[in-house]
Design a protein around this motif. Structure first.
Motif, short mmCIF file in Angstrom:
data_model
loop_
_atom_site.label_atom_id
_atom_site.label_comp_id
_atom_site.label_asym_id
_atom_site.label_seq_id
_atom_site.Cartn_x
_atom_site.Cartn_y
_atom_site.Cartn_z
N PRO A 74 17.82 -18.03 -0.63
CA PRO A 74 17.03 -17.20 -1.55
C PRO A 74 15.55 -17.59 -1.51
O PRO A 74 15.21 -18.76 -1.36
CB PRO A 74 17.62 -17.49 -2.93
N LEU A 75 14.69 -16.57 -1.62
CA LEU A 75 13.25 -16.79 -1.61
C LEU A 75 12.63 -15.86 -2.64
O LEU A 75 12.95 -14.67 -2.68
CB LEU A 75 12.67 -16.48 -0.22
N THR A 76 11.76 -16.41 -3.49
CA THR A 76 11.01 -15.61 -4.45
C THR A 76 9.53 -15.72 -4.10
O THR A 76 9.00 -16.82 -3.96
CB THR A 76 11.25 -16.09 -5.90
N LEU A 77 8.90 -14.57 -3.96
CA LEU A 77 7.47 -14.50 -3.68
C LEU A 77 6.75 -13.98 -4.91
O LEU A 77 7.24 -13.07 -5.59
CB LEU A 77 7.20 -13.54 -2.51
N LEU A 78 5.59 -14.53 -5.18
CA LEU A 78 4.69 -13.97 -6.18
C LEU A 78 3.71 -13.08 -5.43
O LEU A 78 3.11 -13.50 -4.44
CB LEU A 78 3.94 -15.07 -6.93
N SER A 79 3.56 -11.85 -5.88
CA SER A 79 2.77 -10.87 -5.16
C SER A 79 1.75 -10.20 -6.09
O SER A 79 2.06 -9.91 -7.24
CB SER A 79 3.70 -9.81 -4.56
N THR A 80 0.55 -9.99 -5.58
CA THR A 80 -0.46 -9.22 -6.30
C THR A 80 -0.92 -8.09 -5.40
O THR A 80 -0.91 -8.21 -4.16
CB THR A 80 -1.68 -10.09 -6.69
N GLU A 81 -1.32 -6.99 -6.03
CA GLU A 81 -1.74 -5.82 -5.27
C GLU A 81 -2.78 -5.05 -6.07
O GLU A 81 -2.66 -4.93 -7.29
CB GLU A 81 -0.55 -4.92 -4.98
N THR A 82 -3.80 -4.58 -5.40
CA THR A 82 -4.80 -3.71 -5.99
C THR A 82 -4.93 -2.47 -5.12
O THR A 82 -4.98 -2.58 -3.89
CB THR A 82 -6.17 -4.40 -6.08
N MET A 83 -4.96 -1.30 -5.76
CA MET A 83 -5.19 -0.04 -5.06
C MET A 83 -6.36 0.68 -5.71
O MET A 83 -6.50 0.65 -6.93
CB MET A 83 -3.98 0.87 -5.12
N VAL A 84 -7.16 1.33 -4.89
CA VAL A 84 -8.22 2.21 -5.37
C VAL A 84 -7.90 3.61 -4.86
O VAL A 84 -7.66 3.79 -3.67
CB VAL A 84 -9.61 1.76 -4.88
N LEU A 85 -7.85 4.57 -5.77
CA LEU A 85 -7.55 5.95 -5.42
C LEU A 85 -8.75 6.83 -5.75
O LEU A 85 -9.48 6.57 -6.72
CB LEU A 85 -6.34 6.47 -6.19
N LYS A 86 -8.95 7.88 -4.95
CA LYS A 86 -10.03 8.83 -5.17
C LYS A 86 -9.44 10.23 -5.27
O LYS A 86 -8.57 10.61 -4.47
CB LYS A 86 -11.03 8.77 -4.02
N LYS A 87 -9.91 11.00 -6.23
CA LYS A 87 -9.44 12.37 -6.40
C LYS A 87 -10.10 13.24 -5.34
O LYS A 87 -11.32 13.28 -5.23
CB LYS A 87 -9.73 12.89 -7.78
N VAL A 88 -9.28 13.93 -4.55
CA VAL A 88 -9.75 14.83 -3.51
C VAL A 88 -9.05 16.16 -3.75
O VAL A 88 -7.82 16.24 -3.65
CB VAL A 88 -9.43 14.30 -2.10
N ASP A 89 -9.81 17.18 -4.10
CA ASP A 89 -9.26 18.47 -4.47
C ASP A 89 -8.29 18.27 -5.64
O ASP A 89 -8.69 17.75 -6.66
CB ASP A 89 -8.61 19.17 -3.27
N ASP A 90 -7.03 18.62 -5.47
CA ASP A 90 -6.06 18.49 -6.57
C ASP A 90 -5.11 17.31 -6.40
O ASP A 90 -4.09 17.23 -7.07
CB ASP A 90 -5.23 19.78 -6.69
N SER A 91 -5.42 16.40 -5.49
CA SER A 91 -4.52 15.26 -5.28
C SER A 91 -5.33 13.97 -5.27
O SER A 91 -6.54 13.96 -5.21
CB SER A 91 -3.73 15.42 -3.98
N TRP A 92 -4.62 12.85 -5.33
CA TRP A 92 -5.22 11.52 -5.30
C TRP A 92 -4.95 10.91 -3.94
O TRP A 92 -3.83 10.96 -3.44
CB TRP A 92 -4.63 10.65 -6.40
N ARG A 93 -5.97 10.31 -3.34
CA ARG A 93 -5.86 9.65 -2.04
C ARG A 93 -6.14 8.17 -2.20
O ARG A 93 -7.14 7.79 -2.81
CB ARG A 93 -6.86 10.22 -1.04
N ILE A 94 -5.27 7.36 -1.66
CA ILE A 94 -5.51 5.92 -1.69
C ILE A 94 -6.58 5.61 -0.64
O ILE A 94 -6.43 5.95 0.53
CB ILE A 94 -4.23 5.13 -1.42
N VAL A 95 -7.66 4.99 -1.09
CA VAL A 95 -8.76 4.65 -0.18
C VAL A 95 -8.82 3.16 0.12
O VAL A 95 -9.49 2.74 1.05
CB VAL A 95 -10.12 5.16 -0.71
N HIS A 96 -8.12 2.36 -0.69
CA HIS A 96 -8.13 0.92 -0.44
C HIS A 96 -6.90 0.27 -1.06
O HIS A 96 -6.53 0.60 -2.18
CB HIS A 96 -9.38 0.28 -1.03
N ILE A 97 -6.29 -0.65 -0.31
CA ILE A 97 -5.17 -1.46 -0.81
C ILE A 97 -5.45 -2.91 -0.43
O ILE A 97 -5.85 -3.20 0.70
CB ILE A 97 -3.82 -1.05 -0.18
N TYR A 98 -5.23 -3.80 -1.38
CA TYR A 98 -5.29 -5.23 -1.09
C TYR A 98 -4.00 -5.85 -1.61
O TYR A 98 -3.63 -5.66 -2.76
CB TYR A 98 -6.48 -5.92 -1.76
N CYS A 99 -3.29 -6.59 -0.76
CA CYS A 99 -2.04 -7.25 -1.13
C CYS A 99 -2.11 -8.73 -0.77
O CYS A 99 -2.68 -9.09 0.26
CB CYS A 99 -0.86 -6.66 -0.37
#
Length: 105
Positions: A74-99
């Motif tokens: 068994p292995l347990t990982l601690l994980s952090t993540e940040t996402m930046v999304l930008k609204k383009v027309d009627d949807s959201w686009r992920i422009v940046h992810i950091y993990c």
């Protein structure tokens, strides 16, 4: 807050474990395959999620424990993540992810 998104947007930047994928094609052609395989056998326990919107930009940050097995142990990982999304027309686009993740001590 965003409800639908495209992951990642065509010009998205994904940073993880000291590496970078600079657009959707790089991510889908390389990292997404190993991410999907890893997460298919893991249990992710969300510990914290926070988000903030400013106009057409949203950031979302989270902390998780990922429970999996390595070398049949068994292995347990601690994980952090940040996402930046930008609204383009009627949807959201992920422009940046950091993990980032590390073994839990």
């Amino acid at each position: 807050m965003p409800q639908e998104s495209t992951l990642p947007g065509p010009d998205g930047l994904i940073l993880e474990s000291g590496g970078a994928e600079r657009n959707r094609e790089e991510y889908l052609g390389h990292h997404s395959v190993s991410d999907a395989a890893f997460l298919g056998t893991a249990h992710v326990q969300l510990l914290l999620r926070a988000a903030q919107r400013s106009g057409d930009l949203v950031w979302i940050g989270g902390e998780s424990e990922i429970h999996t097995r390595k070398d049949d142990k068994p292995l347990t990982l601690l994980s952090t993540e940040t996402m930046v999304l930008k609204k383009v027309d009627d949807s959201w686009r992920i422009v940046h992810i950091y993990c980032s993740s590390r073994p839990k001590r």
